[in-house]
Design a protein around this motif. Structure first.
Motif, PDB file in Angstrom:
ATOM      1  N   MET A   1     -11.117  -8.649  12.871  1.00  0.00           N
ATOM      2  CA  MET A   1     -12.116 -10.161  13.125  1.00  0.00           C
ATOM      3  C   MET A   1     -11.502 -10.593  12.407  1.00  0.00           C
ATOM      4  O   MET A   1     -11.247 -11.004  11.235  1.00  0.00           O
ATOM      5  CB  MET A   1     -13.746  -9.562  12.284  1.00  0.00           C
ATOM      6  N   THR A   2     -12.154 -12.032  12.958  1.00  0.00           N
ATOM      7  CA  THR A   2     -11.436 -13.603  11.547  1.00  0.00           C
ATOM      8  C   THR A   2     -12.475 -13.171  10.437  1.00  0.00           C
ATOM      9  O   THR A   2     -13.138 -13.339  11.304  1.00  0.00           O
ATOM     10  CB  THR A   2     -11.352 -14.847  12.569  1.00  0.00           C
ATOM     11  N   PRO A   3     -11.877 -14.199   9.739  1.00  0.00           N
ATOM     12  CA  PRO A   3     -12.667 -15.013   8.621  1.00  0.00           C
ATOM     13  C   PRO A   3     -13.653 -15.914   9.200  1.00  0.00           C
ATOM     14  O   PRO A   3     -14.907 -15.649   8.779  1.00  0.00           O
ATOM     15  CB  PRO A   3     -11.590 -15.805   7.683  1.00  0.00           C
ATOM     16  N   MET A   4     -13.926 -16.964  10.239  1.00  0.00           N
ATOM     17  CA  MET A   4     -15.102 -17.028  10.325  1.00  0.00           C
ATOM     18  C   MET A   4     -15.697 -16.822  10.172  1.00  0.00           C
ATOM     19  O   MET A   4     -17.466 -16.735  10.411  1.00  0.00           O
ATOM     20  CB  MET A   4     -14.189 -18.825  11.053  1.00  0.00           C
ATOM     21  N   LYS A   5     -15.845 -16.099  12.051  1.00  0.00           N
ATOM     22  CA  LYS A   5     -16.630 -14.655  12.594  1.00  0.00           C
ATOM     23  C   LYS A   5     -17.447 -13.742  11.531  1.00  0.00           C
ATOM     24  O   LYS A   5     -18.637 -13.944  11.641  1.00  0.00           O
ATOM     25  CB  LYS A   5     -15.746 -13.774  13.724  1.00  0.00           C
ATOM     26  N   GLU A   6     -16.631 -13.501   9.875  1.00  0.00           N
ATOM     27  CA  GLU A   6     -17.385 -12.970   9.024  1.00  0.00           C
ATOM     28  C   GLU A   6     -18.145 -13.646   8.866  1.00  0.00           C
ATOM     29  O   GLU A   6     -19.270 -13.366   8.321  1.00  0.00           O
ATOM     30  CB  GLU A   6     -16.017 -11.691   7.976  1.00  0.00           C
ATOM     31  N   ASP A   7     -17.664 -14.768   8.243  1.00  0.00           N
ATOM     32  CA  ASP A   7     -18.492 -16.195   7.563  1.00  0.00           C
ATOM     33  C   ASP A   7     -20.045 -16.129   8.424  1.00  0.00           C
ATOM     34  O   ASP A   7     -21.259 -16.149   8.012  1.00  0.00           O
ATOM     35  CB  ASP A   7     -18.029 -17.533   7.579  1.00  0.00           C
ATOM     36  N   TYR A   8     -19.919 -15.854   9.766  1.00  0.00           N
ATOM     37  CA  TYR A   8     -20.987 -15.890  10.427  1.00  0.00           C
ATOM     38  C   TYR A   8     -21.825 -15.001  10.156  1.00  0.00           C
ATOM     39  O   TYR A   8     -23.712 -15.459  10.588  1.00  0.00           O
ATOM     40  CB  TYR A   8     -20.325 -16.023  12.055  1.00  0.00           C
ATOM     41  N   LEU A   9     -21.154 -13.628   9.974  1.00  0.00           N
ATOM     42  CA  LEU A   9     -22.086 -12.761  10.165  1.00  0.00           C
ATOM     43  C   LEU A   9     -22.613 -12.540   8.705  1.00  0.00           C
ATOM     44  O   LEU A   9     -23.897 -12.024   8.662  1.00  0.00           O
ATOM     45  CB  LEU A   9     -21.196 -11.430  10.119  1.00  0.00           C
TER      46      LEU A   9
END
Length: 215
Positions: A1-9
């Motif tokens: 999982m990308t860091p950006m997607k993690e930020d969204y979560l």
């Protein structure tokens, strides 16, 4: 999982996306990202079954998305506690450092850090910290703009945003402060409150008031 997607979560979790719909606008403002980029990412996350989307209403986390979010939030917030309490970082500065650290931290490492810190329940800006088994107290708070005129509320937590936390530090609004709601500006949307803890009147802007949670 990308860091950006993690930020969204993480931000969907922080905005209450475990129990309610979170709008794309809220996500965009919180992450300082263009609305079009949010729409694109949300669509990807729907395809991956991390969130459910209701058109024109917003998104909420699925069970899978919730599990990921809880793990990410745990690492991020434990690092924030360490940086603030042990290394004495200023609160607005801990987010970016914790962001870097969480992505390279193993579960074993974060469990040891949690033990070292005495198992904190909340991070410095008031967010809950899930324990190693995924248990944590559920917040039943609301954003400041939802508080009614004449109501007295207590500040419970803030969104983890550098500019927001800098502003709140400048006006000396803290976790635990008791506020009496005086009025809502019908045009600008700002909220006038009496900080009963500091005995001071504050006018809190519309955007800021959306990221201060009270109970």
């Amino acid at each position: 999982m990308t860091p950006m997607k993690e930020d969204y979560l993480k931000i969907i979790f922080e905005l209450g996306g475990a129990n309610k719909l979170v709008s794309n606008k809220q996500i965009a403002i919180s992450l300082n990202i263009a609305a079009g980029s949010v729409t694109e990412m949300v669509n990807k996350m729907v395809d991956e079954k991390l969130v459910e989307h209701e058109p024109y209403s917003g998104v909420r986390l699925t069970a899978t998305g919730m599990k990921y979010a809880e793990e990410l939030v745990r690492k991020h917030r434990i690092w924030e506690v360490f940086l603030t309490n042990t290394l004495h970082f200023d609160l607005p500065d801990v987010h970016d450092e914790a962001e870097r650290l969480e992505h390279v931290t193993s579960d074993k490492m974060i469990d040891h850090l949690d033990d070292f810190l005495g198992h904190p329940k909340r991070c410095p800006h008031g967010g809950v910290i899930p324990d190693r088994n995924g248990h944590y107290a559920k917040d039943h708070d609301k954003i400041l703009t939802e508080a009614k005129d004449g109501e007295t509320v207590v500040v419970n937590r803030f969104i983890d945003n550098h500019d927001l936390l800098t502003l709140l530090g400048d006006i000396k609004l803290d976790i635990g402060d008791q506020l009496k709601i005086i009025s809502h500006d019908p045009f600008e949307g700002s909220v006038t409150v009496d900080n009963l803890t500091d005995k001071k009147r504050l006018v809190i802007g519309y955007k800021t008031a959306h990221y201060v949670f009270v109970k």
